[in-house]
Design a protein around this motif. Structure first.
Motif, PDB file in Angstrom:
ATOM      1  N   PHE A   1      -4.196  10.955   7.800  1.00  0.00           N
ATOM      2  CA  PHE A   1      -4.386  10.249   6.547  1.00  0.00           C
ATOM      3  C   PHE A   1      -4.985  11.162   5.491  1.00  0.00           C
ATOM      4  O   PHE A   1      -5.890  11.956   5.780  1.00  0.00           O
ATOM      5  N   VAL A   2      -4.481  11.038   4.247  1.00  0.00           N
ATOM      6  CA  VAL A   2      -5.028  11.783   3.122  1.00  0.00           C
ATOM      7  C   VAL A   2      -5.608  10.822   2.087  1.00  0.00           C
ATOM      8  O   VAL A   2      -6.797  10.889   1.757  1.00  0.00           O
ATOM      9  N   ALA A   3      -4.771   9.940   1.554  1.00  0.00           N
ATOM     10  CA  ALA A   3      -5.224   9.015   0.511  1.00  0.00           C
ATOM     11  C   ALA A   3      -4.236   7.863   0.387  1.00  0.00           C
ATOM     12  O   ALA A   3      -3.051   8.040   0.655  1.00  0.00           O
TER      13      ALA A   3
ATOM     14  N   ALA B   1       4.057   7.577   2.079  1.00  0.00           N
ATOM     15  CA  ALA B   1       4.288   6.441   2.969  1.00  0.00           C
ATOM     16  C   ALA B   1       3.980   5.145   2.243  1.00  0.00           C
ATOM     17  O   ALA B   1       3.142   5.120   1.333  1.00  0.00           O
ATOM     18  N   ALA B   2       4.646   4.074   2.665  1.00  0.00           N
ATOM     19  CA  ALA B   2       4.417   2.771   2.040  1.00  0.00           C
ATOM     20  C   ALA B   2       4.522   1.668   3.089  1.00  0.00           C
ATOM     21  O   ALA B   2       5.266   1.789   4.056  1.00  0.00           O
ATOM     22  N   ARG B   3       3.732   0.610   2.852  1.00  0.00           N
ATOM     23  CA  ARG B   3       3.835  -0.576   3.690  1.00  0.00           C
ATOM     24  C   ARG B   3       3.819  -1.796   2.777  1.00  0.00           C
ATOM     25  O   ARG B   3       3.178  -1.780   1.718  1.00  0.00           O
ATOM     26  N   ARG B   4       4.543  -2.830   3.173  1.00  0.00           N
ATOM     27  CA  ARG B   4       4.705  -3.995   2.303  1.00  0.00           C
ATOM     28  C   ARG B   4       3.447  -4.860   2.284  1.00  0.00           C
ATOM     29  O   ARG B   4       3.145  -5.484   1.272  1.00  0.00           O
ATOM     30  N   ILE B   5       2.730  -4.915   3.391  1.00  0.00           N
ATOM     31  CA  ILE B   5       1.553  -5.771   3.445  1.00  0.00           C
ATOM     32  C   ILE B   5       0.424  -5.105   2.676  1.00  0.00           C
ATOM     33  O   ILE B   5       0.123  -3.926   2.875  1.00  0.00           O
ATOM     34  N   THR B   6      -0.234  -5.870   1.813  1.00  0.00           N
ATOM     35  CA  THR B   6      -1.309  -5.309   0.985  1.00  0.00           C
ATOM     36  C   THR B   6      -2.636  -5.343   1.729  1.00  0.00           C
ATOM     37  O   THR B   6      -3.618  -5.963   1.296  1.00  0.00           O
ATOM     38  N   ILE B   7      -2.640  -4.681   2.846  1.00  0.00           N
ATOM     39  CA  ILE B   7      -3.868  -4.489   3.619  1.00  0.00           C
ATOM     40  C   ILE B   7      -3.980  -2.993   3.851  1.00  0.00           C
ATOM     41  O   ILE B   7      -3.126  -2.400   4.518  1.00  0.00           O
TER      42      ILE B   7
ATOM     43  N   VAL C   1       0.859  -1.182   0.000  1.00  0.00           N
ATOM     44  CA  VAL C   1       0.000   0.000   0.000  1.00  0.00           C
ATOM     45  C   VAL C   1       0.894   1.231   0.000  1.00  0.00           C
ATOM     46  O   VAL C   1       1.879   1.286   0.734  1.00  0.00           O
ATOM     47  N   THR C   2       0.566   2.193  -0.825  1.00  0.00           N
ATOM     48  CA  THR C   2       1.295   3.458  -0.858  1.00  0.00           C
ATOM     49  C   THR C   2       0.297   4.594  -0.742  1.00  0.00           C
ATOM     50  O   THR C   2      -0.803   4.512  -1.288  1.00  0.00           O
ATOM     51  N   GLY C   3       0.687   5.628  -0.039  1.00  0.00           N
ATOM     52  CA  GLY C   3      -0.255   6.719   0.105  1.00  0.00           C
ATOM     53  C   GLY C   3       0.363   7.991   0.618  1.00  0.00           C
ATOM     54  O   GLY C   3       1.590   8.140   0.666  1.00  0.00           O
TER      55      GLY C   3
ATOM     56  N   HIS D   1      -3.975   4.449   9.398  1.00  0.00           N
ATOM     57  CA  HIS D   1      -3.195   4.956  10.527  1.00  0.00           C
ATOM     58  C   HIS D   1      -1.733   5.042  10.146  1.00  0.00           C
ATOM     59  O   HIS D   1      -1.157   4.090   9.606  1.00  0.00           O
ATOM     60  N   ALA D   2      -1.105   6.163  10.446  1.00  0.00           N
ATOM     61  CA  ALA D   2       0.282   6.389  10.046  1.00  0.00           C
ATOM     62  C   ALA D   2       1.218   5.340  10.640  1.00  0.00           C
ATOM     63  O   ALA D   2       2.212   4.962  10.012  1.00  0.00           O
ATOM     64  N   GLY D   3       0.904   4.851  11.828  1.00  0.00           N
ATOM     65  CA  GLY D   3       1.768   3.882  12.483  1.00  0.00           C
ATOM     66  C   GLY D   3       1.877   2.556  11.768  1.00  0.00           C
ATOM     67  O   GLY D   3       2.776   1.761  12.064  1.00  0.00           O
ATOM     68  N   ALA D   4       0.982   2.307  10.801  1.00  0.00           N
ATOM     69  CA  ALA D   4       0.992   1.041  10.072  1.00  0.00           C
ATOM     70  C   ALA D   4       1.987   1.039   8.920  1.00  0.00           C
ATOM     71  O   ALA D   4       2.165   0.012   8.269  1.00  0.00           O
ATOM     72  N   TYR D   5       2.620   2.156   8.639  1.00  0.00           N
ATOM     73  CA  TYR D   5       3.498   2.288   7.476  1.00  0.00           C
ATOM     74  C   TYR D   5       4.963   2.279   7.879  1.00  0.00           C
ATOM     75  O   TYR D   5       5.372   3.002   8.780  1.00  0.00           O
ATOM     76  N   GLU D   6       5.753   1.420   7.173  1.00  0.00           N
ATOM     77  CA  GLU D   6       7.162   1.254   7.519  1.00  0.00           C
ATOM     78  C   GLU D   6       8.071   2.275   6.853  1.00  0.00           C
ATOM     79  O   GLU D   6       9.141   2.578   7.380  1.00  0.00           O
TER      80      GLU D   6
END
Length: 123
Positions: A47-49, A96-102, A33-35, A106-111
């Motif tokens: 959060f924006v998008a 921001a980006a996170r590897r898990i596609t969920i 997920v990227t946003g 919340h900003a804390g979910a992004y690595e």
């Protein structure tokens, strides 16, 4: 490691438009997920998008109908087109980006985070 580099911020009058870009490099993939998040002075990051999968998107209520997030997979770049800007949109915008596609808002979910780009909207 994934590196994110934002560009496209600046100053604009209310009602104007800007397009932000987030270029990813390093160990990137088409999944995850990227946003975009933003942080105004004295406020928490919000959060924006976000975008994930084959073009799924989610937006904060405050920007729905005005902002559009999109991805160019060939360029490993995510964009945020911002139209009808308001003074309350003034903030530092972070990619921001996170590897898990969920999807997660919340900003804390992004690595992974970019360094941020300033957007200033004057009335």
């Amino acid at each position: 490691q994934v590196r994110l580099l934002e560009s496209g911020g600046g100053s604009v009058q209310a009602g104007g438009s800007l397009r932000l870009s987030c270029a990813a490099s390093g160990r990137t993939s088409s999944s995850g997920v990227t946003g975009w998040f933003r942080q105004a002075p004295g406020k928490e990051r919000e959060f924006v998008a976000i975008t994930w999968g084959s073009g799924s998107t989610s937006y904060a209520d405050s920007v729905k109908g005005r902002f559009t997030i999109s991805r160019d997979g060939a360029k490993n770049t995510v964009y945020l087109q911002m139209n009808s800007l308001k003074p309350e949109d003034t903030a530092v915008y972070y990619c921001a980006a996170r590897r898990i596609t969920i999807p997660h808002t919340h900003a804390g979910a992004y690595e992974y985070w970019g360094q941020g780009t300033q957007v200033t909207v004057s009335s």
